[in-house]
Write a protein that holds these residues in place. Structure first.
Motif, PDB file in Angstrom:
ATOM      1  N   ASP A  44       0.841  -1.201   0.000  1.00 49.03           N
ATOM      2  CA  ASP A  44       0.000   0.000   0.000  1.00 49.03           C
ATOM      3  C   ASP A  44       0.869   1.241   0.000  1.00 49.03           C
ATOM      4  OD1 ASP A  44      -2.195  -1.560   0.084  1.00 49.03           O
ATOM      5  OD2 ASP A  44      -2.339  -1.562   2.285  1.00 49.03           O
ATOM      6  N   LYS A  45       1.972   1.161   0.770  1.00 52.25           N
ATOM      7  CA  LYS A  45       2.814   2.345   0.915  1.00 52.25           C
ATOM      8  C   LYS A  45       4.252   1.942   0.570  1.00 52.25           C
ATOM      9  CE  LYS A  45       3.608   5.969   4.370  1.00 52.25           C
ATOM     10  NZ  LYS A  45       5.045   5.836   4.558  1.00 52.25           N
ATOM     11  N   ILE A  46       4.865   2.684  -0.337  1.00 52.18           N
ATOM     12  CA  ILE A  46       6.264   2.406  -0.659  1.00 52.18           C
ATOM     13  C   ILE A  46       7.051   3.681  -0.378  1.00 52.18           C
ATOM     14  CG2 ILE A  46       7.897   1.794  -2.488  1.00 52.18           C
ATOM     15  CD1 ILE A  46       5.635   0.232  -3.865  1.00 52.18           C
ATOM     16  N   ASN A  47       7.883   3.651   0.661  1.00 48.81           N
ATOM     17  CA  ASN A  47       8.641   4.865   1.023  1.00 48.81           C
ATOM     18  C   ASN A  47       9.711   5.161  -0.008  1.00 48.81           C
ATOM     19  OD1 ASN A  47       7.354   5.532   3.390  1.00 48.81           O
ATOM     20  ND2 ASN A  47       8.532   4.016   4.543  1.00 48.81           N
ATOM     21  N   LYS A  48      10.568   4.177  -0.167  1.00 51.30           N
ATOM     22  CA  LYS A  48      11.697   4.382  -1.063  1.00 51.30           C
ATOM     23  C   LYS A  48      12.104   3.029  -1.621  1.00 51.30           C
ATOM     24  CE  LYS A  48      16.195   5.189   0.250  1.00 51.30           C
ATOM     25  NZ  LYS A  48      17.229   5.868   0.978  1.00 51.30           N
ATOM     26  N   THR A  49      12.475   2.977  -2.880  1.00 53.53           N
ATOM     27  CA  THR A  49      12.986   1.706  -3.410  1.00 53.53           C
ATOM     28  C   THR A  49      14.463   1.904  -3.753  1.00 53.53           C
ATOM     29  OG1 THR A  49      12.247   2.340  -5.602  1.00 53.53           O
ATOM     30  CG2 THR A  49      10.801   0.895  -4.379  1.00 53.53           C
ATOM     31  N   ILE A  50      15.248   0.889  -3.418  1.00 50.98           N
ATOM     32  CA  ILE A  50      16.662   0.899  -3.791  1.00 50.98           C
ATOM     33  C   ILE A  50      16.875  -0.292  -4.710  1.00 50.98           C
ATOM     34  CG2 ILE A  50      19.034   0.969  -2.938  1.00 50.98           C
ATOM     35  CD1 ILE A  50      17.987   1.730  -0.200  1.00 50.98           C
ATOM     36  N   VAL A  51      17.269  -0.011  -5.945  1.00 53.01           N
ATOM     37  CA  VAL A  51      17.385  -1.086  -6.936  1.00 53.01           C
ATOM     38  C   VAL A  51      18.864  -1.378  -7.192  1.00 53.01           C
ATOM     39  CG1 VAL A  51      16.658  -1.864  -9.221  1.00 53.01           C
ATOM     40  CG2 VAL A  51      15.289  -0.142  -8.008  1.00 53.01           C
ATOM     41  N   PHE A  52      19.250  -2.631  -6.973  1.00 56.29           N
ATOM     42  CA  PHE A  52      20.633  -3.031  -7.240  1.00 56.29           C
ATOM     43  C   PHE A  52      20.658  -3.865  -8.521  1.00 56.29           C
ATOM     44  CE2 PHE A  52      20.670  -2.228  -2.691  1.00 56.29           C
ATOM     45  CZ  PHE A  52      21.863  -1.517  -2.535  1.00 56.29           C
ATOM     46  N   CYS A  53      21.470  -3.420  -9.481  1.00 60.74           N
ATOM     47  CA  CYS A  53      21.536  -4.127 -10.762  1.00 60.74           C
ATOM     48  C   CYS A  53      22.989  -4.507 -11.061  1.00 60.74           C
ATOM     49  CB  CYS A  53      21.100  -3.213 -11.906  1.00 60.74           C
ATOM     50  SG  CYS A  53      19.585  -2.304 -11.590  1.00 60.74           S
ATOM     51  N   ASP A  61      16.476  -5.716 -16.347  1.00 58.85           N
ATOM     52  CA  ASP A  61      15.132  -5.650 -15.747  1.00 58.85           C
ATOM     53  C   ASP A  61      15.114  -4.593 -14.636  1.00 58.85           C
ATOM     54  OD1 ASP A  61      14.329  -7.763 -17.324  1.00 58.85           O
ATOM     55  OD2 ASP A  61      14.428  -9.265 -15.730  1.00 58.85           O
ATOM     56  N   GLY A  62      16.150  -4.626 -13.804  1.00 60.29           N
ATOM     57  CA  GLY A  62      16.215  -3.686 -12.675  1.00 60.29           C
ATOM     58  C   GLY A  62      16.195  -2.242 -13.144  1.00 60.29           C
ATOM     59  N   LEU A  63      16.925  -1.968 -14.237  1.00 64.22           N
ATOM     60  CA  LEU A  63      16.962  -0.596 -14.767  1.00 64.22           C
ATOM     61  C   LEU A  63      15.580  -0.201 -15.307  1.00 64.22           C
ATOM     62  CD1 LEU A  63      20.418  -0.762 -16.584  1.00 64.22           C
ATOM     63  CD2 LEU A  63      19.915   0.365 -14.405  1.00 64.22           C
ATOM     64  N   ALA A  64      14.947  -1.125 -16.025  1.00 62.29           N
ATOM     65  CA  ALA A  64      13.619  -0.824 -16.565  1.00 62.29           C
ATOM     66  C   ALA A  64      12.615  -0.648 -15.416  1.00 62.29           C
ATOM     67  CB  ALA A  64      13.182  -1.938 -17.502  1.00 62.29           C
ATOM     68  N   ILE A  65      12.745  -1.486 -14.381  1.00 60.05           N
ATOM     69  CA  ILE A  65      11.859  -1.377 -13.209  1.00 60.05           C
ATOM     70  C   ILE A  65      12.037  -0.005 -12.553  1.00 60.05           C
ATOM     71  CG2 ILE A  65      11.519  -2.241 -10.840  1.00 60.05           C
ATOM     72  CD1 ILE A  65      12.159  -5.097 -12.052  1.00 60.05           C
ATOM     73  N   SER A  66      13.305   0.446 -12.442  1.00 62.40           N
ATOM     74  CA  SER A  66      13.583   1.770 -11.848  1.00 62.40           C
ATOM     75  C   SER A  66      12.836   2.846 -12.632  1.00 62.40           C
ATOM     76  CB  SER A  66      15.080   2.080 -11.913  1.00 62.40           C
ATOM     77  OG  SER A  66      15.815   1.087 -11.266  1.00 62.40           O
TER      78      SER A  66
END
Ligand SMILES: NC(=O)C1=CN([C@@H]2O[C@H](COP(=O)(O)OP(=O)(O)OC[C@H]3O[C@@H](n4cnc5c(N)ncnc54)[C@H](OP(=O)(O)O)[C@@H]3O)[C@@H](O)[C@H]2O)[C@@H](O)CC1
Ligand SMILES: Nc1ncnc2c1ncn2[C@@H]1O[C@H](COP(=O)(O)OP(=O)(O)O)[C@@H](O)[C@H]1O
Ligand SMILES: [K+]
Length: 501
Positions: A44-53, A61-66
């Motif tokens: 429901d709530k997403i504060n911050k996402t940290i994507v490691f690629c 995929d990670g870059l596209a997801i970002s």
């Protein structure tokens, strides 16, 4: 659903790209979009996402997801690890696309690794199905930092460090809370030893080519509703009780009549035409009151099963033995005699399996196509210890082929194996079923289905699925903690009704 190997998955991707046709970049976009949709739906709530690629396609995929998350106005920090050698074009394109809208931070050494806040969501897009060796170097340090953080970790396709279908002795593996995987489940998700890495896993449909999936050869399957629909037989309007077989159950001893009663009641609730039970004399009244639909035959012994002297064994269309019988020497003798006399497949559980482990020479007496239903400890006693659960699958296949039997290796994803090497992993069931008597209920269900002339392997696959489904329905009203084996029996009607049975 099929479970495919890493190389088959690669072929499947290639075939889809050539034949759909679709560009690999577009397929990556589809996969990434399906991941983002799942994520937004889940939290429901997403504060911050940290994507490691890293710089394979999983990183792509990670870059596209970002980018997709940024477009939806989520706060995203993206890191790219410079350790892996290759840099496929799709990844470069995604990197260029992302760099237009955000600073992508490079990780070359330990000081580049960011602090990970506990309220953030880490997206693990380091390595996917292309992992070819254990993780070392800077990537290993990133994996350790992620695992040490208190953040929620969601893996893209597969936790980085885990191989799709083989054992990785190196434990530098992402410990994900969730894994969102593409199109088909992976073998590694189904083995208990990987539970801490995979967490709760989900499959999203990215439209890989149906023909290629159909053609792919595999010995591993995930028993889902569509497989079950293809196996079940509906009742004919003019059928009568003779149509649905006559099962014989052999079970119980003084103090363990409950096991026999549970198997009896579940057998009755799974569609059997007629049911006879051979029990020790002390169980007569217990059985007649708790299961009046069943016919009782008593042993000459008061407290245990001894000779199993059953006239005209051939009239039974299936025989199940084991629940609550104990391992007394008289019972062992009776059990051996039954093995020698039986000409049709037997269903063997619990102490029946323990007797076999104590007398391995009897394994050759098993009628072909018999079904053994051990939990892992019982299987270990029968077939020996293995170093890991991948190796155990090989031993399972060999055991089934050596003795020409089916084995139901019980667990969270029960594995049903046959003599030609197929293994079907079950999709239903829950931890509430980890309670005494659940296994006895399963024996009754499978015996019932074999008696109704389902081919034994199919009976085992179906029995395991319906047992788990009834358990899930029971858990919906009773929860996991309070669930008892009788609740599973009470919910069998709902489980069968769901398939129009
Ligand atoms: N194909 C498609 O169309 C689609 C694919 N999709 C996505 O692609 C993922 C599979 O991608 P992938 O095959 O590029 O593998 P991935 O795991 O990203 O990395 C492999 C790279 O890492 C390297 N490497 C390996 N082990 C290493 C190690 N220990 N330490 C360091 N490096 C290591 C390896 O090098 P090599 O083994 O060649 O030396 C190679 O360069 C899949 O999981 C899914 O997320 C989806 O988008 C759907 C469409
Ligand atoms: N965590 C779980 N998820 C799904 N099914 C489970 C889980 N734990 C146990 N079960 C199922 O419950 C049954 C337990 O059988 P068993 O170990 O023989 O118990 P018992 O001997 O007490 O009857 C098996 O069919 C197993 O698959
Ligand atoms: K990953």
């Amino acid at each position: 659903m099929k479970i495919l190997s890493a190389s088959h998955i690669r072929d499947l991707d290639k075939y889809t790209i050539q034949n759909e046709p679709i560009s690999s970049l577009e397929l990556m976009e589809r996969a990434s979009l399906s991941f983002v949709e799942w994520l937004i739906n889940k939290f429901d709530k997403i504060n911050k996402t940290i994507v490691f690629c890293a710089i394979g396609n999983n990183g792509g995929d990670g870059l596209a997801i970002s980018r997709l998350l940024l477009e939806r106005e989520y706060q995203v920090q993206t890191f790219i690890l410079h350790d892996a050698k290759s840099n496929p074009t799709d990844v470069e394109i995604n990197l260029k696309r992302l760099k237009k809208i955000i600073l992508v931070q490079d990780i070359y050494n330990e000081t580049d690794i960011p602090d990970i806040d506990s309220d953030s969501i880490v997206i693990d897009a380091i390595f996917g199905s292309g992992l070819s060796r254990p993780i070392t170097g800077i990537a290993a340090q990133v994996v350790h930092s992620i695992n040490q953080s208190k953040a929620t970790v969601v893996a893209v396709d597969i936790p980085s460090g885990l191989y799709v279908d083989t054992y990785n002795p190196n434990t530098t593996i992402i410990e994900a809370d969730f894994t969102v995987s593409f199109q088909l489940p992976k073998l590694s998700f189904l083995l208990p030893q990987n539970a801490r890495y995979v967490g709760e896993w989900h499959i999203t449909d990215i439209g890989l080519h149906a023909d290629a999936i159909e053609k792919a050869r595999t010995s591993y399957y995930y028993t889902d509703a569509s497989i079950v629909k293809s196996l079940v037989k509906k009742r004919d309007k003019f059928s009568h009780k003779g149509t649905f077989g006559h099962a014989l159950l052999v079970g119980g001893s003084y103090g363990k009549m409950g096991a026999a009663i549970l198997a009896t009641r579940s057998c009755l609730r799974s569609g059997i035409g007629l049911l006879s039970i051979h029990i020790p004399a002390c169980g007569y009244e217990i059985l007649q009151t708790s299961a009046p639909e069943a016919m009782a035959m008593v042993d000459k012994e008061e407290k245990l099963i001894s000779d199993i002297d059953i006239p005209d064994l051939t009239k039974y269309t299936a025989i199940g033995i084991g629940p609550g019988i104990g391992t007394a020497s008289q019972t062992a003798e009776g059990f051996k005699r039954l093995l020698e006399q039986a000409s049709k497949p037997l269903v063997i559980d619990a102490d029946g399996l323990n007797l076999l482990s104590e007398h391995k020479e009897w394994l050759t007496l098993l009628p072909e196509e018999s079904i053994l239903t051990p939990h892992p400890k019982e299987f270990e006693r029968l077939a020996g210890k293995t170093a890991n659960e991948y190796e155990r699958l090989d031993v399972l296949k060999k055991f089934c082929s050596d003795y020409k039997v089916n084995v139901v290796l019980k667990g969270a994803h029960t594995a049903v194996a046959n003599a030609v090497g197929d293994i079907y992993f079950n999709s239903t069931g829950n931890p509430g079923m980890a309670t005494g008597g659940s296994g006895d209920v399963l024996t009754g269900i499978i015996t019932s289905l074999v008696a109704q002339s389902y081919q034994p392997f199919k009976a085992a696959v179906l029995g395991v699925y319906f047992h788990g489904l009834a358990g899930d329905k029971a858990a919906a009203s009773k929860g996991y903690t309070a669930l008892i084996a009788s609740d599973i029996i009470d919910c069998l009607p709902q489980a069968f009704i769901e398939f129009g049975l």
